[in-house]
Design an enzyme around this catalytic site. Structure first.
Site, PDB file in Angstrom:
ATOM      1  N   ASP A   1       0.843  -1.200   0.000  1.00  0.00           N
ATOM      2  CA  ASP A   1       0.000   0.000   0.000  1.00  0.00           C
ATOM      3  C   ASP A   1       0.876   1.247   0.000  1.00  0.00           C
ATOM      4  O   ASP A   1       2.034   1.203   0.432  1.00  0.00           O
ATOM      5  CB  ASP A   1      -0.885   0.031   1.257  1.00  0.00           C
ATOM      6  CG  ASP A   1      -1.890  -1.108   1.269  1.00  0.00           C
ATOM      7  OD1 ASP A   1      -2.174  -1.672   0.198  1.00  0.00           O
ATOM      8  OD2 ASP A   1      -2.384  -1.426   2.371  1.00  0.00           O
TER       9      ASP A   1
HETATM   10  N1  URA Z   1      -1.410  -5.889   3.800  1.00  0.00           N
HETATM   11  C1  URA Z   1      -1.875  -4.616   3.813  1.00  0.00           C
HETATM   12  O1  URA Z   1      -2.920  -4.344   4.338  1.00  0.00           O
HETATM   13  N2  URA Z   1      -1.118  -3.682   3.218  1.00  0.00           N
HETATM   14  C2  URA Z   1       0.063  -3.916   2.615  1.00  0.00           C
HETATM   15  O2  URA Z   1       0.705  -2.992   2.106  1.00  0.00           O
HETATM   16  C3  URA Z   1       0.528  -5.245   2.623  1.00  0.00           C
HETATM   17  C4  URA Z   1      -0.222  -6.224   3.221  1.00  0.00           C
END
Ligand code: URA
Length: 235
Positions: free
Chosen positions: A102
């Protein structure tokens, strides 16, 4: 391939710079100065620039410590991407991230132009583990640890594979190991238990740990041993 194309690829030079280097006699093939960019050379030819041997790598594999605020994509109209962070060093490679983090997450992103390896790492049936250090806004409970181990069912009904949550009960910082890559997976998993994620950092892909010396935005190519661990015989 043509010698000028070989130079462009192996030394990451523009075609114009490669031509100029040739004209200036900076390039040797098998020990002899060569000024002819059209000359055909085998991939195995001993080409040197200013005396330094060059070899064309078919693919590159880069370990990047993604900073927060950067998106896991090759190009983006608005935001800086993980590929933008390395573009200057690899101007003629079409690099893409093998798996996404993310925008607000940090840590290990593998950038490559090798589609087969990226596919192998991401394929659910290969179960390549991704390890994260996660801070949450509530204490870790036994229900979370047991729930993760049994396989969480998300709010939309998606049933996830089992995952590992490593923490002392009551801690707010824990380690989570996933073998799947569902969108916002960890945030949604903790959401099922009423906890929010404060920060999330990927620290390992398979048996390859993020190099702690890199720091945010830092990157380096994988070592041969690291690549071997990740490819696990699939290449
Ligand atoms: N899970 C999430 O919620 N975000 C990420 O960036 C990676 C795994």
């Amino acid at each position: 391939m043509r010698l000028d194309a070989f130079l462009a690829k192996a030394a990451q030079m523009s075609r114009a710079d490669a031509k100029q280097a040739l004209r200036r006699g900076r390039v040797t093939v098998d020990g002899q100065v060569c000024r002819d960019g059209a000359r055909h050379v085998e991939e195995t030819a001993a080409v040197a620039l200013d005396g330094a041997p060059l070899g064309v790598k078919q693919y590159v594999y880069i370990m990047l410590d993604k900073p927060a605020g950067v998106v896991s994509a090759s190009r983006d109209a608005r935001d800086t991407t993980v590929a933008d962070l390395v573009r200057e060093a690899y101007p003629r490679r079409e690099l893409f991230p093998a798996g996404r983090l993310d925008k607000d997450s940090t840590g290990f992103v593998l950038l490559t132009d090798d589609g087969a390896l990226a596919h192998a790492i991401l394929a659910p049936r290969r179960h390549v583990a991704k390890t994260y250090t996660v801070e949450i806004d509530a204490p870790v409970t036994r229900a979370m640890t047991e729930g993760f181990a049994a396989g969480v069912t998300l709010a939309d009904g998606t049933r996830l594979a089992h995952a590992e949550l490593r923490a002392e009960e009551g801690a707010r910082v824990c380690e989570v190991v996933l073998t799947q890559g569902v969108y916002h997976q960890i945030k949604r998993m903790f959401g099922v238990f009423g906890a929010g994620v404060v920060s999330l950092r990927r620290t390992a892909i398979g048996d390859v740990r993020l190099d702690g010396a890199l720091g945010p935005g830092g990157y380096r190519e994988l070592t041969a041993a690291e690549l071997e661990k990740l490819s696990g015989g699939v290449l």
